[in-house]
Write a protein that holds these residues in place. Structure first.
Motif, PDB file in Angstrom:
ATOM      1  N   ASN A 124      77.908  37.787 -28.080  1.00 54.01           N
ATOM      2  CA  ASN A 124      76.948  37.504 -29.139  1.00 54.01           C
ATOM      3  C   ASN A 124      77.674  37.440 -30.473  1.00 54.01           C
ATOM      4  O   ASN A 124      78.822  37.875 -30.602  1.00 54.01           O
ATOM      5  N   ARG A 154      78.631  39.832 -21.726  1.00 51.32           N
ATOM      6  CA  ARG A 154      77.732  39.374 -22.776  1.00 51.32           C
ATOM      7  C   ARG A 154      78.535  39.092 -24.038  1.00 51.32           C
ATOM      8  O   ARG A 154      79.367  39.896 -24.453  1.00 51.32           O
ATOM      9  N   ALA A 181      79.421  31.592 -24.081  1.00 52.71           N
ATOM     10  CA  ALA A 181      78.285  32.174 -23.358  1.00 52.71           C
ATOM     11  C   ALA A 181      77.823  31.259 -22.234  1.00 52.71           C
ATOM     12  O   ALA A 181      77.510  31.719 -21.120  1.00 52.71           O
ATOM     13  N   TYR A 226      71.943  37.554 -25.298  1.00 47.54           N
ATOM     14  CA  TYR A 226      73.080  36.805 -24.748  1.00 47.54           C
ATOM     15  C   TYR A 226      73.245  35.481 -25.494  1.00 47.54           C
ATOM     16  O   TYR A 226      72.293  34.707 -25.641  1.00 47.54           O
ATOM     17  N   GLY A 227      74.444  35.227 -25.982  1.00 42.85           N
ATOM     18  CA  GLY A 227      74.723  33.974 -26.686  1.00 42.85           C
ATOM     19  C   GLY A 227      73.935  33.840 -27.971  1.00 42.85           C
ATOM     20  O   GLY A 227      73.714  32.732 -28.461  1.00 42.85           O
TER      21      GLY A 227
END
Length: 267
Positions: free
Chosen positions: A200, A198, A189, A254-255
């Motif tokens: 995750n 994106r 990320a 995100y992340g």
């Protein structure tokens, strides 16, 4: 067998065309969480590529979804084999207009005590759970960088990657592989910042699925009793969260690592 109408009702939060015109590649899609995720995306209009090393399972469940009108492809892949991963992405390149979403469900779970784990055991677990996940992510990123709208990647980690294994349900090697997955997601990320891709992670808690077939019912009951929700997770719980992470509703996520664990993280 679950038909499209049943699945659509199960995931009523999403409209029936939520993923129309979008594609998804799911590894580990012939059973458990991966299969349920394939069913969920198919019920909402996605073009689904089911990837697994279980050819019989792919044939059976691919046919099931197609019979309900879903656009479903199946491709055999062993994520511990780089050549096999490359061939799976070659299939996507040849058969999809673009690759919008990738979900890495392929994994093995092991429950060995510390002195039962040798190098071969650790290599096997890491090859599938960590290296396999990374190289699927790498292949996804390569395609998504060319997409005007980027893409979404969801990597399945585990609550064991946060609080450890212990050998009863999951062992040290498994927990370490999932902790590595969480760190890998954050690292990728950071590297992809600003690229419209994106990535995750999902942290499932104890889930009643084929992956946990090594746990007998009495132990499942004990686990459920110790969770704040007083039940184990279901593949449907995880599939719904995965769809959220791939949806426009999660456009600012995100992340991150989403815990879907019945409260196991704060016991």
């Amino acid at each position: 067998m679950k038909d499209a109408a049943t699945m659509s009702g199960t995931y009523a939060t999403f409209s029936d065309d939520s993923f129309a015109g979008r594609s998804v590649l799911i590894t580990g899609a012939a059973s458990g969480m991966g299969l349920e995720t394939a069913r969920a995306f198919a019920s909402k209009g996605a073009e689904v590529v089911m990837a697994d090393r279980d050819e019989a399972g792919l044939k059976r469940y691919g046919a099931e979804l197609r019979s309900g009108g879903a656009a479903v492809h199946t491709v055999t892949v062993d994520v511990s084999d780089q050549e096999s991963i490359d061939k799976a992405f070659d299939y996507c390149d040849a058969n999809l207009a673009r690759l919008d979403n990738v979900v890495t469900c392929a994994a093995i779970i092991t429950a060995k005590r510390i002195f039962e784990q040798d190098r071969a055991h650790w290599h096997r677990v890491l090859d599938v759970n960590l290296l396999g996940t990374f190289f699927v992510v790498q292949g996804a990123v390569k395609r998504m960088l060319d997409n005007p709208d980027g893409g979404n990647i969801v990597c399945i980690a585990s609550d064991a990657g946060v609080h450890g294994g212990g050998g009863l349900i999951a062992d040290t090697a498994y927990a370490a592989s999932k902790a590595g997955t969480l760190s890998m997601v954050k690292s990728v990320a950071r590297e992809l910042a600003g690229k419209k891709i994106r990535i995750n992670a999902l942290n499932p808690g104890p889930t009643d699925s084929p992956m946990h077939s090594h746990i007998d019912q009495s132990l499942k009951d004990r686990i459920a009793g110790n969770l704040p929700m007083r039940r184990m997770g279901r593949p449907e719980d995880m599939a719904a969260a995965i769809m959220f992470l791939c949806s426009d509703a999660a456009s600012f996520t995100y992340g991150a690592a989403l815990d879907v664990d019945g409260g196991s993280m704060f016991r």
